[in-house]
Scaffold this motif. Structure first.
Motif, short mmCIF file in Angstrom:
data_model
loop_
_atom_site.label_atom_id
_atom_site.label_comp_id
_atom_site.label_asym_id
_atom_site.label_seq_id
_atom_site.Cartn_x
_atom_site.Cartn_y
_atom_site.Cartn_z
N ASP A 262 -8.73 -14.76 -51.13
CA ASP A 262 -8.91 -15.67 -52.53
C ASP A 262 -7.73 -16.89 -52.45
O ASP A 262 -8.13 -17.97 -52.58
CB ASP A 262 -8.71 -14.88 -53.66
N ARG A 263 -6.49 -16.64 -51.79
CA ARG A 263 -5.58 -17.41 -51.83
C ARG A 263 -6.01 -18.75 -50.78
O ARG A 263 -5.69 -19.89 -50.85
CB ARG A 263 -4.35 -16.99 -51.69
N LEU A 264 -6.69 -18.42 -49.82
CA LEU A 264 -7.04 -19.10 -48.85
C LEU A 264 -8.12 -20.16 -49.23
O LEU A 264 -8.01 -21.21 -49.05
CB LEU A 264 -7.70 -18.55 -47.61
N ARG A 269 -9.75 -25.39 -51.23
CA ARG A 269 -10.15 -26.24 -52.44
C ARG A 269 -9.56 -27.28 -52.93
O ARG A 269 -9.92 -28.22 -53.38
CB ARG A 269 -10.77 -25.35 -53.32
N GLU A 270 -7.99 -26.93 -52.82
CA GLU A 270 -7.15 -28.22 -53.40
C GLU A 270 -6.85 -29.18 -52.41
O GLU A 270 -6.93 -30.21 -52.81
CB GLU A 270 -5.92 -27.20 -53.64
N SER A 271 -7.04 -28.59 -51.07
CA SER A 271 -6.59 -29.64 -50.06
C SER A 271 -7.26 -29.00 -48.75
O SER A 271 -6.60 -28.26 -48.41
CB SER A 271 -5.34 -30.13 -49.90
N PRO A 272 -8.27 -29.74 -48.05
CA PRO A 272 -8.70 -29.15 -46.90
C PRO A 272 -7.42 -29.31 -45.77
O PRO A 272 -6.59 -30.18 -45.92
CB PRO A 272 -9.94 -29.98 -46.42
N ILE A 273 -7.74 -28.27 -44.78
CA ILE A 273 -6.57 -28.36 -43.70
C ILE A 273 -6.99 -29.56 -42.56
O ILE A 273 -8.40 -29.80 -42.39
CB ILE A 273 -6.67 -27.10 -42.81
N GLU A 274 -6.15 -30.17 -42.18
CA GLU A 274 -6.13 -31.36 -41.27
C GLU A 274 -5.86 -30.98 -39.89
O GLU A 274 -4.78 -30.40 -39.73
CB GLU A 274 -5.56 -32.73 -41.73
N ARG A 310 -4.61 -14.89 -39.36
CA ARG A 310 -4.15 -16.01 -38.29
C ARG A 310 -4.01 -17.16 -39.27
O ARG A 310 -3.03 -18.18 -39.12
CB ARG A 310 -4.94 -16.10 -37.17
N ALA A 311 -5.00 -17.50 -40.26
CA ALA A 311 -5.26 -18.60 -40.88
C ALA A 311 -3.90 -18.78 -41.87
O ALA A 311 -3.35 -19.77 -41.99
CB ALA A 311 -6.38 -18.94 -41.57
N GLU A 312 -3.38 -17.50 -42.44
CA GLU A 312 -2.49 -17.41 -43.35
C GLU A 312 -1.21 -17.93 -42.56
O GLU A 312 -0.23 -18.60 -43.06
CB GLU A 312 -2.07 -16.18 -43.82
N ALA A 313 -1.07 -17.65 -41.26
CA ALA A 313 0.27 -17.93 -40.51
C ALA A 313 0.05 -19.40 -40.02
O ALA A 313 0.87 -20.03 -39.23
CB ALA A 313 0.25 -17.06 -39.43
N GLY A 314 -0.80 -20.24 -40.27
CA GLY A 314 -0.91 -21.42 -40.00
C GLY A 314 -1.82 -21.86 -38.74
O GLY A 314 -1.99 -22.95 -38.13
N GLU A 315 -2.41 -20.62 -38.01
CA GLU A 315 -3.30 -20.67 -36.78
C GLU A 315 -4.64 -20.87 -37.34
O GLU A 315 -5.51 -19.78 -37.41
CB GLU A 315 -3.07 -19.43 -35.97
N TRP A 316 -4.95 -22.00 -37.71
CA TRP A 316 -6.47 -22.30 -38.18
C TRP A 316 -7.50 -22.37 -37.15
O TRP A 316 -8.78 -22.25 -37.35
CB TRP A 316 -6.43 -23.51 -38.74
N ARG A 317 -7.17 -22.67 -35.81
CA ARG A 317 -8.17 -22.87 -34.46
C ARG A 317 -9.10 -21.87 -34.60
O ARG A 317 -10.26 -21.87 -34.33
CB ARG A 317 -7.46 -23.36 -33.49
#
Length: 477
Positions: A262-264, A269-274, A310-317
């Motif tokens: 839910d937090r992800l 929704r607030e700001s997409p990852i660039e 992984r996404a939570e840790a900043g690894e979105w790839r």
């Protein structure tokens, strides 16, 4: 694409060559030539000519590609054949021809196998959107169908196709005409996902030509898809979260999974990852995350906790790359995006109302993103206007084995049960732990017994209880 597990692993690439039909070959005729000669028995590749506009019976023609693998045993050879309808809509059967023929060798002992690429797909005048993305890779985020890419595709395809003439009615009438030309009195169907709808259309329009059916990932024609996907996918995600909480390792490594997901979504929704991909700046938003999770939930749901972590840790790839992989069919050769849209816009999107969208997507992680994406695309895509009776129930006495995966997010067991209620000579089997598409030795045996006898009485589905017999639903720990 939905493939039966019994042969998906065997689908080695095999070259196929089809005869060319001269301009003076009339509609309703075709040619065949030997092919796949490295496989046992007699196999021919052919083309068969049909009208694109079947009602008008004039204008443009289409040359359908098919493979006929003759029965390998002369003793007890039966006149009916087994044919295959894959999902999508838009999945090619012939691209998997060698694997299908090998995987269904048991059925082929007494019956021919007939493999056909339907109009607009694969080797049959494919309606692919294989044109460059004007906006590059960045335009592939935020929507499945970038408007400029869709416009370029439509402009290219309309030079050689009337996009309103590609529906399940057209494809099933084509198939029946080919069946008759080949001298096959009746067909036994193996159909998956969208192919289950095609079988219902065939049974309605050509009831005398269908002998039996195996329907995997089943839903009645009364249930239009895509608008209900958000709810089914949410149910599937809820099951994963509950399963993770019940497993010590998963609960330890991925605590409070539901809240974390839910937090992800809230963050995106607030700001997409660039990110930067191939030198281009892209924006990965909540809708893109939803589409990636949708793909995982089909049959790779056990990877969701790891991907989220992984996404939570900043690894979105990992998620971004998977999104691009899932979305890639839209602009790649073989994607049959044109045929896909022509069918779905007419059959699944046209009847959907705003009220249904709001009701079906409220409170789901996907929300209206997917259905809105399709509705916008269909506003710009030519498609047929079908009569209201297209969505009426198809009641059929055809003997049918109806297969549902317990955790299927898009055609859940309730849909299979609804179809079984319309088919009094059917057996509905729910495979424990399975997702969208089932298989294994037990299902192969039941399939063989049904097609051999054209009778569900005596079929014993208890073997699906054995964990080794189906696709298990496990979490990665």
């Amino acid at each position: 694409m939905l493939l039966p597990l019994s042969f998906a692993a065997a689908c080695a690439a095999q070259p196929l060559e089809f005869p060319e039909l001269a301009a003076d070959v009339p509609v309703g005729e075709g040619r065949v030539q030997p092919c796949l000669e490295e496989l046992p028995g007699e196999i021919v590749c052919g083309r068969f000519r049909v009208w694109e506009d079947r009602a008008a019976r004039r204008g443009r023609t289409l040359d359908l590609a098919f493979v006929r693998a003759r029965a390998t045993s002369t003793a007890g050879r039966q006149p009916d054949a087994v044919t295959f309808l894959f999902g999508g809509p838009g999945s090619s059967v012939l691209e998997q021809a060698a694997g299908v023929v090998q995987g269904f060798a048991g059925l082929r002992e007494r019956r021919d196998l007939l493999l056909v690429d339907l109009r607009g797909v694969g080797f049959s005048a494919p309606l692919d959107c294989d044109v460059p993305y004007p906006g590059g890779v960045a335009s592939r985020f935020g929507t499945l169908f970038p408007a400029d890419h869709l416009a370029a595709c439509r402009a290219e395809l309309e030079q050689r196709a009337d996009l309103s003439l590609y529906t399940s009615n057209h494809t099933m009438d084509d198939l029946d005409q080919l069946r008759a030309w080949l001298g096959i009195p009746q067909l036994n169907f193996w159909a998956g996902s969208y192919g289950v709808r095609e079988v219902q259309v065939f049974a309605r329009r050509h009831p005398e030509a269908i002998r039996s059916a195996v329907l995997d990932g089943a839903s009645p024609i009364t249930e239009v898809s895509y608008v209900t996907h958000a709810r089914g996918l949410q149910d599937a995600l809820d099951r994963i979260e509950a399963l993770c909480a019940s497993q010590s390792g998963c609960a330890r490594d991925y605590p409070d999974l539901s809240a974390r997901i839910d937090r992800l979504f809230a963050r995106l929704r607030e700001s997409p990852i660039e990110l930067e991909i191939g030198g281009a700046a892209v924006r990965f938003g909540a809708g893109d995350l939803g589409y990636a999770l949708r793909g995982l939930l089909y049959r790779r749901g056990g990877e969701v906790p790891w991907m989220v972590s992984r996404a939570e840790a900043g690894e979105w790839r990992p998620l971004v790359d998977y999104y691009l992989q899932r979305q890639g069919w839209v602009g790649e050769p073989g994607g049959a995006t044109g045929m896909h849209l022509s069918v779905l816009c007419a059959e699944d999107i046209a009847p959907v109302t705003d009220a249904e969208v709001a009701e079906q997507t409220a409170g789901t992680f996907l929300g209206p993103h997917l259905i809105d994406t399709y509705r916008r695309a269909c506003d710009a895509w030519p498609h047929a206007e079908l009569p209201a009776d297209f969505w009426q129930p198809v009641r059929s006495p055809v003997p049918a084995l109806i297969l549902s995966g317990e955790h299927d997010p898009v055609t859940p067991p309730s849909r299979g049960a609804a179809l079984a209620a319309l088919m009094p000579n059917s057996l509905h089997v729910v495979v424990p732990g399975a997702g969208h598409g089932v298989g294994g030795p037990c299902i192969a045996r039941l399939t063989g017994e049904l097609i051999e006898r054209a009778d569900v009485s005596g079929l014993d589905p208890s073997c699906v209880e054995a964990p080794s017999e189906h696709t298990e639903f496990r979490l990665l720990e």
